[in-house]
Design an enzyme around this catalytic site. Structure first.
Site, mmCIF file in Angstrom:
data_model
loop_
_atom_site.group_PDB
_atom_site.id
_atom_site.type_symbol
_atom_site.label_atom_id
_atom_site.label_comp_id
_atom_site.label_asym_id
_atom_site.label_seq_id
_atom_site.Cartn_x
_atom_site.Cartn_y
_atom_site.Cartn_z
ATOM 1 N N TYR A 135 0.877 -1.071 0.045
ATOM 2 C CA TYR A 135 -0.084 -0.049 -0.058
ATOM 3 C C TYR A 135 0.890 1.307 0.195
ATOM 4 O O TYR A 135 2.155 1.175 0.309
ATOM 5 C CB TYR A 135 -0.869 -0.152 1.148
ATOM 6 C CG TYR A 135 -0.433 -0.299 2.631
ATOM 7 C CD1 TYR A 135 0.291 0.721 3.222
ATOM 8 C CD2 TYR A 135 -0.279 -1.524 3.009
ATOM 9 C CE1 TYR A 135 1.013 0.357 4.475
ATOM 10 C CE2 TYR A 135 0.371 -2.025 4.132
ATOM 11 C CZ TYR A 135 0.907 -0.859 5.077
ATOM 12 O OH TYR A 135 1.339 -1.218 6.160
ATOM 13 N N HIS A 182 5.964 -0.322 1.836
ATOM 14 C CA HIS A 182 5.809 0.541 0.802
ATOM 15 C C HIS A 182 6.590 0.390 -0.454
ATOM 16 O O HIS A 182 8.037 -0.137 -0.073
ATOM 17 C CB HIS A 182 5.947 2.017 1.696
ATOM 18 C CG HIS A 182 5.241 2.168 2.750
ATOM 19 N ND1 HIS A 182 3.891 1.867 2.936
ATOM 20 C CD2 HIS A 182 5.383 2.509 3.919
ATOM 21 C CE1 HIS A 182 3.403 2.137 3.869
ATOM 22 N NE2 HIS A 182 4.364 2.477 4.716
#
Length: 206
Positions: A135, A182
């Site tokens: 994400y 990430h």
């Protein structure tokens, strides 16, 4: 809208990179109309490099901090529990854990609370990052959000140090610490590309 005093004309998106140390960007950051900060970002003791004003402080339950009465709390909800926590934090204070223990309450002006639509998170993950990483980081989502709401976007405090370590300006995680879930490398590359295309101004720091 052009004459509205609330219009976001200049926005400083202030990340937490160690590259801010020694930058002396503080006065420049504070000059902006809107100043975004993220998660557990610290100001006291670092004012010369990061400034001391905040308009939007972006967080999620696991990174929540107390705010003054003039700063907007903006929640980036990654899961249903995050929304439950926000309501609870200002009412029953009954939500004390998500996937880990969190603060059951947060000090902030309830009238200035904002919540990012979860669809925006999906939009950034799919359309901007091509689903790289599990994400997006809160910092990169803040950059994209600023580009949607501000006339001029100036980005500070993003990227690894010269040795490739992703430390915060107030704390070190150790050598070779990465960006976790990430796609930090992809996010940084996109920021550089946006700067090259003059869609934003990127201040790399030192």
């Amino acid at each position: 809208m052009d004459s509205s005093p609330d219009r976001c004309r200049t926005c400083a998106v202030v990340g937490n990179s160690v590259n801010l140390l020694g930058s002396h960007y503080g006065p420049l950051i504070d000059f902006h109309d809107v100043i975004m900060r993220f998660n557990t970002a610290r100001i006291v003791g670092y004012e010369g490099d990061v400034g001391n004003k905040t308009t939007l402080h972006i967080m999620y339950p696991e990174s929540s901090v107390d705010l003054d009465d003039h700063t907007h709390l903006m929640l980036f909800p990654f899961k249903i529990r995050d929304l439950e926590w926000l309501v609870s934090a200002f009412t029953t204070k009954s939500v004390k854990s998500t996937y880990k223990q969190v603060k059951s309450t947060v000090k902030a002006n309830q009238g200035l609370v904002k919540v990012l639509h979860p669809g925006f998170i999906q939009y950034v993950h799919e359309n901007w990052l091509g689903k790289k990483g599990k994400y997006p980081s809160t910092g990169f989502m803040g950059v994209v959000l600023a580009m949607h709401i501000c006339d001029e976007v100036n980005v500070f405090g993003f990227g690894a140090d010269k040795d490739g370590n992703w430390n915060h300006y107030w704390e070190a995680f150790g050598r070779h610490f990465g960006t976790g879930q990430h796609g930090g490398g992809q996010e940084y590359k996109l920021i550089l590309q946006l700067a090259e295309r003059q869609k934003l101004n990127f201040y790399k720091g030192f």
